[in-house]
Each structure stands twice: as C-alpha cells, then as structure tokens.
Scaffold this active site. Structure first.
Site, PDB file in Angstrom:
ATOM      1  N   CYS A 128       0.810  -1.219   0.000  1.00  0.00           N
ATOM      2  CA  CYS A 128       0.000   0.000   0.000  1.00  0.00           C
ATOM      3  C   CYS A 128       0.847   1.274   0.000  1.00  0.00           C
ATOM      4  CB  CYS A 128      -0.947  -0.006   1.194  1.00  0.00           C
ATOM      5  SG  CYS A 128      -0.140  -0.310   2.786  1.00  0.00           S
ATOM      6  N   HIS A 240      -3.264   6.297   4.726  1.00  0.00           N
ATOM      7  CA  HIS A 240      -1.847   6.501   5.041  1.00  0.00           C
ATOM      8  C   HIS A 240      -1.378   7.856   4.517  1.00  0.00           C
ATOM      9  CE1 HIS A 240      -1.745   2.496   6.385  1.00  0.00           C
ATOM     10  NE2 HIS A 240      -1.054   1.910   5.443  1.00  0.00           N
TER      11      HIS A 240
END
Length: 330
Positions: A128, A240
């Site tokens: 990710c 994130h």
C-alpha cells in the site's frame, strides 16, 4: 465474466465487494471464498445474497476469468496453482509473488503494460505505501529521472486489519476509564503514541515494510531509483500519509511539479498552504485518488523537491488498485 474474491470476509475483501458494486463491470457471476471461519457467511452484491465458499483444492475455479485474492501470502502461495489451473488470472494482494521475475507488479497509472506480461497468470498488487508513492513519483519522473527518494510514512491502524482498528478504539476507551490498554496487534500501545516499527526488522535494521518500498518502487518504475524509508504506525483509523523528499537528475521547479501533479492520472492536487489546503487522512478516508500537497523546494539540494501525500490504503493501496488492474486487462 466470472470473478472470484478470495478472502471475502477480510477488510480488503469487503472493499473488493464495494468497489465492484460501484463500477460498471460486466460481471455475470461473482464467487466468494474464505477460510473455515468465514465460510457460510452471506453478503449482498447487486441485489443477490452470496454465500462464502470454503477455499479448497478442487475445481471451484473452473470457468473463473479473474480471481482477486487477499488472504495472506501463505494462502496465496498454497492456492495459486488451484486458482490459475483452469485459466483464471490471479490478481494477488499479498506479498507472496511481488518480487518474482515472472510475476508483474502493477500500478495501472504507472506501468499498465506490465499487466499483459503474466506467463503464470499471476499479477501482484504492490504494498500500500509503495502504490501511493509511485503514483505521485511517476508525475515527476516524466519531467526528470528521479535518482533517490527519502520517505517517512504515517500509517493508519487499518493497515494492520480490522482487528487493529478495533484495538485502537478499545485502547482509547480503556485509557479513558483508567484501565490498562489491550496491546495485541501492535508492538506497543498505539493510542496517544506513534510506533516506528511496521513488520519485522531485517539484517540491515530496516523493516520488511521499508525494504518493500525500496525494492517494489524499482520494479514498478523500471528504475534504478534508491529509496530510503522510515515506516511509522500512527493512531489514525484509515488512510496513510507520506512525507517524500526526492532528488532528480535536473532541477525541477515547484511550478513544474505542481503542473505535473495536477495533470497526473490518479492524483488530486491539494496545495494551497496559505489557505490551509493540504491532504489529511481525516477527510480523505474512503476516497480513491492519491492526494498531493505541501510541494516545496528541498532546502538541502538544488535538485530536490519535497511533498506530502495521502491515500486510502484499503482502496487505492489495495482493493481499488487490484480492480484497476482487472480493468486494464479488459
């Protein structure tokens, strides 16, 4: 078209269902697979109740065109042959095959052509943190080759799964009640804390998460770029964030960079510091793009730039990227 989801009850599996529901893909049949713990559960998809089947070594994947898998590296390695035996293309969200030479590692905004070179009928979905970074880096790479990158990540609890999110909520409640917090999913208490430790440490004292950013970036971008990362878990629920410093072969101006980010596929520019406009996970969880802001000259290098980016790691960092790979193949 017949599609399968392996790991349907997990956080990424559930996101697969949402994204496939949202996008106009011509799906004739959708099969759901899971572990003994999740087999038998039912989920709605396009008005139908679908039951999760137990993942087994049998012919359940006969006739399947694409399998979206997110059940862990061990499961992916064990069942890859079963899944692909009858011709299905396996788009795998685990780390199992990412660095194998005959398995393409694909971010559609960056290297879509690699998806069509999959001799084992396996395509790997990157980590990710790597996905959101390379989507942004690619905009600058088109202006001038990037020689090196320093990145600090600020990774949300959901990167460790749904149980980790529950633990963070529980820790705040326990601490508010004067109780000792439950610590099971993280190395330390995450509430009111940040933890500079994601995944296990390797021999060079970087973690596996940090080394993924080094190795995967080079493979995806077909580049000799060097990436030095520090990956940090922060008490954020979802999405994130990354602070990125890069150095290019020739100086790239801030104006050039802003224009490149504004035009780049998959990127949304949020860069008006005077008006407090910059990406934040609080407002961008559940969104699809990679958001970029705080673009400025690196004061330590004439050929350096720095920027901040935020993306939902369950969507673009996992499920959405896999679905986009499927769409690229179609």
């Amino acid at each position: 078209m017949k599609i399968a989801i392996v790991g349907a009850s997990g956080a990424v599996g559930q996101e697969f269902l949402k994204i496939l529901e949202e996008r106009p893909l011509p799906i004739d049949e959708l099969l759901l697979f899971g572990s003994p713990r999740s087999a038998g559960r039912t989920y709605r998809f396009r008005g139908e109740e679908l039951t999760v089947r137990l993942l087994q070594h049998n012919d359940d994947f006969r006739g399947v065109d694409f399998a979206l898998t997110s059940a862990g590296a061990g499961t992916s390695r064990e069942f890859a042959g079963t899944i692909t035996r009858h011709g299905a293309v396996m788009i795998d969200n685990s780390s199992a095959f990412r660095m194998e030479e005959d398995v393409p590692l694909v971010v559609p905004e960056v290297n879509p052509e690699d998806a069509k070179k999959a001799p084992r009928r396996i395509i790997a979905n990157p980590n990710c943190t790597t996905i959101q970074m390379v989507v942004a880096l690619n905009a600058i790479e088109r202006l001038s080759h990037i020689e090196r990158v320093h990145v600090a990540t600020y990774q949300s609890a959901s990167g460790a799964g749904a149980a980790a999110m529950d633990e963070l909520v529980r820790q705040y409640a326990q601490l508010g009640a004067g109780e000792e917090p439950t610590v099971e999913k993280f190395a330390f208490q995450l509430a009111y804390n940040v933890i500079p430790h994601i995944d296990v440490f390797t021999e060079n004292d970087y973690t596996k998460e940090e080394m993924k950013m080094f190795n995967e970036t080079r493979k995806i971008m077909h580049s000799d770029v060097r990436v030095s990362a520090t990956c940090v878990r922060v008490p954020v629920m979802r999405a994130h964030s990354e602070s990125v410093w890069l150095e290019t072969e020739r100086p790239v101006s801030v104006a050039e960079a802003r224009e490149a980010f504004a035009k780049a596929p998959g990127v949304v520019l949020m860069d008006e510091p005077a008006g407090k406009v910059y990406p934040m996970p609080l407002f961008l969880a559940g969104k699809d793009p990679v958001y970029v802001g705080r673009i400025r000259r690196d004061l330590t290098s004439e050929r350096g730039l720095t920027f901040w980016c935020v993306s939902d790691q369950i969507r673009k960092g996992a499920a959405l990227n896999a679905v986009q790979i499927l769409e690229t193949l179609l």
